[in-house]
Design an enzyme around this catalytic site. Structure first.
Site, short mmCIF file in Angstrom:
data_model
loop_
_atom_site.label_atom_id
_atom_site.label_comp_id
_atom_site.label_asym_id
_atom_site.label_seq_id
_atom_site.Cartn_x
_atom_site.Cartn_y
_atom_site.Cartn_z
CG HIS A 1 1.23 7.26 5.50
ND1 HIS A 1 1.27 7.35 6.88
CD2 HIS A 1 0.34 6.28 5.24
CE1 HIS A 1 0.44 6.48 7.41
NE2 HIS A 1 -0.14 5.81 6.44
CD GLN B 1 -3.20 0.65 2.05
OE1 GLN B 1 -3.13 1.06 3.19
NE2 GLN B 1 -4.22 -0.09 1.61
#
Length: 802
Positions: A590, A545
C-alpha cells in the site's frame, strides 16, 4: 429462389448475396497476394483473415453508423465490408506506407491487419461519431482489446440512461450503438477475456463479442487452451434466464451463411434494443493459410484436419450454397472469381507504385548528391561505390538512403564543398520529415492539448477555511461535476462511500449512480471502461485504489492507452484520467512508488505527481480542459493534512511540465516530487541551521518534465544537485538525472558529483520503523546533502559519523 431468400422479416436479395461472394473472393485473393509479396521481400510480415471471411461479412451487415469495433488482426474482411478499408489501403499498410492518405489506419506504424478509423478532424477534435462506422485502433497483444470493448459498450448505456447527455447528439443516438468485439479461440483463454465477459454481464451493456474458433492458437490445439473444447459451453454459468441477468450465448458455424446472418441479426437486436451482452461462438472455422507468413500449418495439423479444413473452407461452402439455392450459375461465379483476382492485382500494383513513388525522390536525390560529392573528393572511390550500391538497392526503404548519406558525410568530414552542403541539407530536411512520419502524435498535437491550458492561480482569501486535503479535493470534484455533464467517476469503493479516502464523499447522492459508481475488483476492465467512454466523447476519471494495484492494469495502459494516439497517427484519442494514490503509507503493498516501471510503460500519457491536494485539484482542472490521457498519483499521507480552501474551485489550473520552486537556495538544488517534498523541506530546515542553503524544486509532473528547463537555471546558481524520490534505486531519480544532466546539459555547471536519494530496493516494510528503514527520511536528506558539502569544504562541514 428468384430474387430473395426470406425468413421472417429478414431477406437477402440476389444482388446482395453475389456482392457478399465477391467480397469474400476479393478478401481471400488479397490475402493470397499479400502473402506472396512478403515472400518476394516487398513486405516484412503478413498475417491474414483467411477462413473468417463469411462470418465477418454477415456480421458487417448489422454494423451501423455510430457502432464501434474493438477487434484484432484477423478482421480484414469485416473492415472491408464496412467500407472502411480498400484493397489498395490494405497493401499500403502491408508495405509500411507512412502516409495517412494511403494508410489512413496507422500511417505505416502498424503491421498489416491493424485497423483504425480516423474519427478526429484536422484540429484534433471529434467528428460526428454517429455518422462513422468506427474501428478503434487494433493492438497485437492477445485479449487486450477486451477491456476497451467493455468501455465502448458501457458508453451506450450511459448515453441512454443519463438525461444530461441527451444533447451530445454527435456522439450517440440514445445509446443505440453496439460495440462489436472479436477474438480468437486461443486468446479467449486470457484472464482479461473472462474479466471482460463478467464485467459485461454485471453492467448489462450492448457488447457483442465474436469468438473466431478455428481450433488452434498458432500450433496449440484448443484442448490446451480451455477446460472444455466446446468454448460456448464453458460460459453456461453466465447465460441469462428469466430470473437472472446474464449474457446471451449463441453458437453458429463459420461456413453457414444463412445461419450466420440470422444469428447476427438477433444478436445485434438484443444488444441495440435491450442492452443485453451477447457472446457469439463462431465454430468450425478454418485457417487455410496458417497463422502467418512465419510458418506453415502443415507442421502441426494432421492430414485429417487439413482435409477437413479444405472441405469446410467458408468460401467454398458459400459457393456451394449459392449454387444449391439457384442464386446464379457456375459461369456467374467463375466470372466473379476472375474479376476478383484481377481487381486485387490492379489494387496491389497501384499501392506498390504509390509506395515506390513516395520513396523515389529522396532516394534519387541521395544517389545524385553522393555522386556529385565524389567528383571532387579525396575519397572518390568510396563515395562512388556508395552511390552505386544505393542505386542498386532492391525495394529500398527510406532508411537505406539515410544510412548512405550519413556514411557519405562521415567520409567527407574533413572536406568543405557545395556537394557536401547539399548532403547536409538533405540530411536535415529528411530528418525533420521522417520524425513527423514515424514519431509524431505520441502526445496530442491538437488545439485541445492540456499543454495549451494557461495557469490560473488558486484564489485564497485571508480568512479561507483550513480543511483536510481530502475535503478540498471533494469540493473541487463537486465543482467540476456541476459544470461538465460528460464527467464520470468509477472504481472500487468510489460510489457509495466516496472512495477509501473520501475524495468523492457524498457526491453520488448529488450526481447519481450513473455518474459516480462502484465497480468490482477488476483493474484491467476499470481502465477499459475509461478507454471506451473517453473514445466516445465522455470524460472518465477511473480509480485504481492504490498505486501498487496499477500492475493489474499496466499492460492495458501501456499497450492500448499510451500508444493509442500514436499508433492511429493522430486519428483517435482517449482523454481519460486514471486516479490512484501511493508513496507514503505503512504497508508493503500500500505504499509502493514504482515510478520507473510506470515511466517505462506509459510514454504517450501524462504522469502527474502532486505534492498536495491543491496541486492535485489544479491538475485535474487542467486535464479536463485538455485531451491527453493521464495518470494522477495523489499522496496517500496528504489527505488529512490541512490546506486552505480556494475560492475558484474547478477553475484554477496547474500548468503541466512546469516546475515549482518551493524554497530558494544557493548551495544545492534538490529536485523531487510528491510526498518527498515535505520530507525534503523538513531536512532543508535543519540544513539551513547547519549553514547549508537548499533550493527545493517540485517537478509536479514526471511526464511532461520541466518543459521550460528551470532546473538547469537553478543548477547554474548552486552548481550542485540531488535528485530525491521514493522509487527504487536507479528508478525515477535516474530518469530525472538523465533529463537534467543530458537533456538540459546541466553537467557543465556542476562542481560536485550529482547524487540521487531513493528508497531501498526491498518492498517497504510495515510499521513506522519499517517505513524509516525502507523509504528516505529527512535524516537521509540531511546526511546526503551534508556529505556533498563536506566534500566541498571539510573544515566548515566536518564529518559527524565515523
Amino acid at each position: 429462389m428468384n430474387t430473395s431468400e426470406m425468413t421472417g422479416e429478414f431477406s437477402l436479395t440476389k444482388e446482395e448475396i453475389l456482392q457478399d461472394y465477391r467480397l469474400a473472393c476479393e478478401s481471400r485473393q488479397t490475402s493470397i497476394l499479400a502473402r506472396k509479396e512478403v515472400f518476394m521481400g516487398k513486405a516484412k510480415f503478413g498475417i491474414f483473415g483467411t477462413g473468417k471471411e463469411l462470418a465477418q461479412i454477415c456480421m458487417a451487415k448489422f454494423f451501423k453508423e455510430g457502432d464501434f469495433r474493438s477487434g484484432y488482426y484477423r478482421d480484414q474482411t469485416f473492415v472491408m465490408a464496412t467500407g472502411e478499408l480498400s484493397i489498395e489501403q490494405y497493401f499500403a499498410q502491408l508495405y509500411g506506407h507512412a502516409d495517412v492518405n494511403h494508410d489512413p489506419h496507422s500511417g505505416g506504424r502498424m503491421m498489416i491487419g491493424h485497423y483504425s478509423t480516423r474519427n478526429l478532424d484536422e484540429q484534433g477534435r471529434f467528428k460526428d461519431l454517429t455518422k462513422i462506422k468506427v474501428s478503434t485502433p487494433d493492438i497485437s497483444p492477445t485479449g487486450a482489446q477486451m477491456p476497451r470493448l467493455v468501455g465502448l459498450a458501457w458508453a451506450s448505456k450511459l448515453f441512454r440512461n443519463n438525461p444530461e447527455l441527451q444533447s451530445m447528439t454527435n456522439f450517440s443516438h440514445n445509446g443505440n450503438e453496439v460495440a462489436f468485439g472479436t477474438i480468437g479461440n486461443g486468446a479467449m483463454a486470457e484472464g482479461v477475456f473472462f474479466e471482460a465477459i463478467n464485467a459485461a454481464g454485471v453492467l448489462q451493456i450492448p457488447m457483442l463479442i465474436s469468438i473466431w474458433d478455428d481450433a488452434y492458437a498458432i500450433s496449440v490445439p484448443q484442448r490446451y487452451q480451455t477446460t472444455k473444447e466446446d468454448i460456448s459451453s464453458m460460459f453456461e454459468g453466465f447465460r441469462r434466464d428469466h430470473n437472472e441477468r446474464g449474457i446471451e450465448i449463441m453458437k453458429v458455424k463459420g461456413w453457414d451463411y444463412e445461419a450466420l446472418c440470422y444469428a447476427y441479426k438477433e444478436a445485434t437486436r438484443l444488444c441495440r434494443e435491450e442492452h443485453v451482452p451477447v457472446l457469439m461462438h463462431v465454430c468450425e472455422m478454418t485457417q487455410p493459410m496458417g497463422h502467418s507468413t512465419s510458418g506453415s500449418h502443415e507442421r502441426y495439423k494432421t492430414k485429417e484436419r487439413l482435409d477437413w479444413e479444405e472441405e469446410y473452407d467458408c468460401n467454398k461452402k458459400f459457393r456451394e450454397w449459392i449454387l444449391e439455392n439457384g442464386v446464379c450459375t457456375e459461369d456467374d461465379l467463375l466470372k466473379i472469381e476472375a474479376e476478383s483476382v484481377e481487381k486485387v492485382k490492379l489494387a496491389r500494383q497501384r499501392a506498390w507504385d504509390n509506395f515506390v513513388k513516395y520513396l523515389k525522390d529522396d532516394h534519387e536525390l541521395a544517389v545524385q548528391y553522393i555522386k556529385e560529392a565524389a567528383a571532387s573528393s579525396s575519397v572518390k572511390d568510396e563515395l562512388e561505390q556508395l552511390s552505386v550500391d544505393l542505386h542498386k538497392t532492391l525495394n529500398p526503404y527510406r532508411s537505406d538512403a539515410v544510412r548512405a548519406v550519413k556514411k557519405a558525410l562521415r567520409l567527407l568530414r574533413n572536406e568543405t564543398t557545395a556537394a557536401k552542403e547539399h548532403l547536409q541539407d538533405w540530411a536535415a530536411r529528411t530528418e525533420t520529415e521522417n520524425r513527423q512520419r514515424f514519431n509524431s502524435h505520441l502526445y496530442s498535437q491538437s488545439v485541445e492539448s492540456a499543454l495549451l491550458v494557461p495557469e490560473v492561480a488558486p484564489v485564497i482569501s485571508a480568512d479561507a477555511p483550513l480543511i483536510d486535503g481530502r475535503e478540498l479535493l471533494q469540493h473541487n470534484f463537486e465543482a467540476l461535476f456541476k459544470r461538465d455533464a460528460r464527467l464520470l467517476a468509477f472504481g472500487e469503493d468510489v460510489g457509495q462511500i466516496g472512495d477509501v479516502n473520501q475524495g468523492f464523499s457524498g457526491l453520488q447522492d448529488k450526481f447519481g449512480e450513473i455518474r459516480i459508481t462502484d465497480t468490482g475488483i477488476r483493474e484491467a476492465t476499470i481502465v477499459g471502461q475509461a478507454i471506451g467512454t473517453a473514445m466516445r466523447g465522455l470524460r472518465p476519471i477511473a480509480e485504481i485504489q492504490y498505486l501498487d494495484y496499477l500492475l493489474f492494469a499496466i499492460e492495458i495502459l501501456s499497450d492500448d492507452v499510451a500508444s493509442l494516439h500514436y499508433r492511429s497517427a493522430g486519428g483517435q484519442k482517449a482523454p481519460l484520467i486514471i486516479r490512484t494514490r501511493g508513496h507514503r503509507l505503512e504497508g508493503m503493498f500500500h505504499s509502493g512508488s514504482p515510478m520507473q516501471m510506470i515511466l517505462g510503460s506509459i510514454r504517450g500519457m501524462f504522469l502527474c505527481v502532486p505534492r498536495n491536494m491543491t496541486q492535485a485539484a489544479g491538475m485535474y482542472n487542467t486535464l479536463i480542459k485538455g485531451d491527453e490521457p493521464a495518470i494522477m498519483i495523489e499522496s496517500l499521507n496528504a489527505y488529512r493534512l490541512k490546506e486552505k480552501l480556494p475560492e475558484n474551485l474547478g477553475e484554477f489550473t496547474v500548468q503541466l511540465g512546469i516546475v515549482d520552486v518551493l524554497r530558494p537556495g544557493t548551495d544545492i538544488t534538490i529536485v523531487t516530487y510528491g510526498s518527498m517534498c515535505r520530507i525534503v523541506q523538513e531536512g532543508a530546515n535543519e540544513l539551513q541551521q547547519l549553514g547549508i542553503s537548499c533550493e527545493i524544486i517540485d517537478i509536479q509532473t514526471l511526464l511532461p518534465f520541466d518543459r521550460t528547463q528551470q532546473i538547469v537555471e537553478s543548477i547554474k546558481k548552486t552548481n550542485r544537485v540531488l535528485f530525491a524520490d521514493e522509487d527504487y534505486s536507479a528508478g525515477a531519480t535516474a530518469y530525472m538525472m538523465q533529463q537534467v544532466l543530458e537533456g538540459q546539459k546541466a553537467w557543465q555547471y556542476l562542481d560536485s558529483e550529482p547524487r540521487t536519494l531513493a528508497a531501498q530496493d526491498n518492498r517497504p516494510a510495515y510499521s513506522t520503523d519499517g517505513d524509516y528503514y525502507s523509504k528516505p527520511s529527512s535524516d537521509d536528506v540531511i546526511d546526503v546533502v551534508y556529505e556533498m558539502m563536506h566534500e566541498v569544504n571539510p573544515a566548515k562541514f566536518p564529518k559527524w559519523y565515523k
